[in-house]
Design an enzyme around this catalytic site. Structure first.
Site, PDB file in Angstrom:
ATOM      1  N   HIS A   1      -5.652   9.556   0.160  1.00 35.54           N
ATOM      2  CA  HIS A   1      -5.486   8.673   1.309  1.00 35.54           C
ATOM      3  C   HIS A   1      -6.157   9.233   2.561  1.00 35.54           C
ATOM      4  O   HIS A   1      -5.581   9.254   3.648  1.00 35.54           O
ATOM      5  CB  HIS A   1      -4.012   8.385   1.579  1.00 35.54           C
ATOM      6  CG  HIS A   1      -3.799   7.142   2.385  1.00 35.54           C
ATOM      7  ND1 HIS A   1      -3.897   7.117   3.767  1.00 35.54           N
ATOM      8  CD2 HIS A   1      -3.510   5.867   2.019  1.00 35.54           C
ATOM      9  CE1 HIS A   1      -3.669   5.901   4.204  1.00 35.54           C
ATOM     10  NE2 HIS A   1      -3.437   5.109   3.157  1.00 35.54           N
TER      11      HIS A   1
ATOM     12  N   ASP B   1       0.797  -1.233   0.000  1.00 40.73           N
ATOM     13  CA  ASP B   1       0.000   0.000   0.000  1.00 40.73           C
ATOM     14  C   ASP B   1       0.825   1.277   0.000  1.00 40.73           C
ATOM     15  O   ASP B   1       1.949   1.317   0.500  1.00 40.73           O
ATOM     16  CB  ASP B   1      -0.887   0.037   1.246  1.00 40.73           C
ATOM     17  CG  ASP B   1      -2.146  -0.793   1.105  1.00 40.73           C
ATOM     18  OD1 ASP B   1      -2.167  -1.707   0.255  1.00 40.73           O
ATOM     19  OD2 ASP B   1      -3.104  -0.530   1.856  1.00 40.73           O
ATOM     20  N   ASP B   2       0.189   2.334  -0.534  1.00 40.65           N
ATOM     21  CA  ASP B   2       0.538   3.749  -0.354  1.00 40.65           C
ATOM     22  C   ASP B   2       1.566   4.295  -1.329  1.00 40.65           C
ATOM     23  O   ASP B   2       1.815   5.504  -1.335  1.00 40.65           O
ATOM     24  CB  ASP B   2       1.028   4.043   1.077  1.00 40.65           C
ATOM     25  CG  ASP B   2      -0.054   3.848   2.123  1.00 40.65           C
ATOM     26  OD1 ASP B   2      -1.193   3.492   1.759  1.00 40.65           O
ATOM     27  OD2 ASP B   2       0.248   4.039   3.316  1.00 40.65           O
TER      28      ASP B   2
ATOM     29  N   HIS C   1      -6.086   3.190  -4.487  1.00 47.44           N
ATOM     30  CA  HIS C   1      -6.075   3.466  -3.043  1.00 47.44           C
ATOM     31  C   HIS C   1      -6.468   4.920  -2.771  1.00 47.44           C
ATOM     32  O   HIS C   1      -6.051   5.489  -1.771  1.00 47.44           O
ATOM     33  CB  HIS C   1      -4.694   3.158  -2.479  1.00 47.44           C
ATOM     34  CG  HIS C   1      -4.658   2.874  -1.009  1.00 47.44           C
ATOM     35  ND1 HIS C   1      -5.680   2.255  -0.324  1.00 47.44           N
ATOM     36  CD2 HIS C   1      -3.685   3.123  -0.070  1.00 47.44           C
ATOM     37  CE1 HIS C   1      -5.357   2.134   0.955  1.00 47.44           C
ATOM     38  NE2 HIS C   1      -4.160   2.661   1.130  1.00 47.44           N
TER      39      HIS C   1
ATOM     40  N   HIS D   1       3.505  -2.023   3.317  1.00 43.90           N
ATOM     41  CA  HIS D   1       3.580  -0.674   2.762  1.00 43.90           C
ATOM     42  C   HIS D   1       4.924  -0.443   2.082  1.00 43.90           C
ATOM     43  O   HIS D   1       5.959  -0.917   2.559  1.00 43.90           O
ATOM     44  CB  HIS D   1       3.388   0.370   3.864  1.00 43.90           C
ATOM     45  CG  HIS D   1       2.062   0.295   4.549  1.00 43.90           C
ATOM     46  ND1 HIS D   1       1.805  -0.568   5.595  1.00 43.90           N
ATOM     47  CD2 HIS D   1       0.901   0.961   4.319  1.00 43.90           C
ATOM     48  CE1 HIS D   1       0.542  -0.427   5.991  1.00 43.90           C
ATOM     49  NE2 HIS D   1      -0.027   0.497   5.236  1.00 43.90           N
TER      50      HIS D   1
END
Length: 257
Positions: free
Chosen positions: A133, A78-79, A129, A225
């Site tokens: 965020h 993620d991210d 995503h 991440h």
């Protein structure tokens, strides 16, 4: 990314300055509560992310299972993408022949299209995503949710050279019936997780490995991440976990669609 820290997460200040556009066991209960497919009808999709590229709708139920079967494990990242850590994660995945799902923030994809293309070239899947965020998206208006999802879809698709994200993971798991149905209508299966590695907190490589091994009984989708700070612990944890889980008889796959 799981809900860590403030409501907006680590992207809040960055996006505020730069963005000119608007189950098993313990982990299953929260996803069951979020996954009611009967609430809200699918919203009408707006302009496709790429001209002439129409996505086929998918299920709006939050996915956790692996397409690799009962001993399948899904690696989700993620991210990112991040110019320091995404290449290192890709190197480890390539070393052990593992395919993963990269849940990308729209602004990060827009800033690093070369990395998005590398992720695709290595055979991994893309996941939306959101743009900024915001882990409080579930408290925001439907108009805001729509912008966050559709703008990120466009940013990621353009950065990849036309490859669309096939999942949508709400920041911090902040799904709503509306956001799930909107994503699904665009061909993006809502994506949850069963095991939060807690790597975002940088507890040490040993702690990340121990958390994954302890929590794997909860289900196959693992959360890591590749952005948001120093991810050297994540890289080292993956280097230890990937061969170890394979030795234990697990097979790497993708989340079901």
């Amino acid at each position: 990314m799981a809900r860590h820290g403030s409501a907006r997460g680590w992207y809040g200040k960055l996006v505020g300055a730069a963005l000119g556009v608007t189950v098993l066991a313990t982990g299953a209960s929260v996803w069951t509560a979020q996954a009611d497919p009967t609430s809200d009808s699918p919203p009408k999709a707006s302009t496709p992310a790429t001209s002439g590229n129409v996505a086929k709708p998918v299920s709006a139920i939050i996915a956790h299972a692996s397409d690799a079967g009962a001993r399948g494990v899904n690696i989700t990242i993620d991210d990112g993408p991040d110019p320091t850590w995404t290449p290192q994660v890709l190197d480890v995945l390539r070393e052990y022949g593992v395919k993963a799902t990269f849940c990308m923030v729209g602004t990060q994809a827009q800033a690093h299209p070369d990395l998005v293309k590398k992720v695709v070239a290595d055979g991994h899947r893309l996941c939306n995503h959101s743009v900024s965020h915001n882990t409080a998206m579930d408290k925001a208006s439907q108009a805001y949710q729509k912008r966050e999802i559709l703008d990120a879809e466009r940013m990621i698709t353009e950065a990849s050279g036309g490859i669309r994200p096939v999942y949508y993971r709400a920041p911090g798991g902040a799904f709503t019936p509306y956001s799930r149905n909107l994503a699904a209508s665009r061909g993006m299966r809502p994506l949850g997780w069963n095991v939060d590695s807690k790597d975002f907190e940088r507890p040490g490589t040993d702690a990340i490995v121990a958390t994954v091994e302890r929590e794997l009984r909860n289900g196959p989708t693992l959360l890591f991440h590749d952005a948001g700070g120093d991810r050297s612990q994540t890289v080292q944890a993956l280097r230890r976990l990937l061969p170890r889980l394979k030795e234990q008889g697990y097979t790497y796959g993708y989340p079901v669609r």
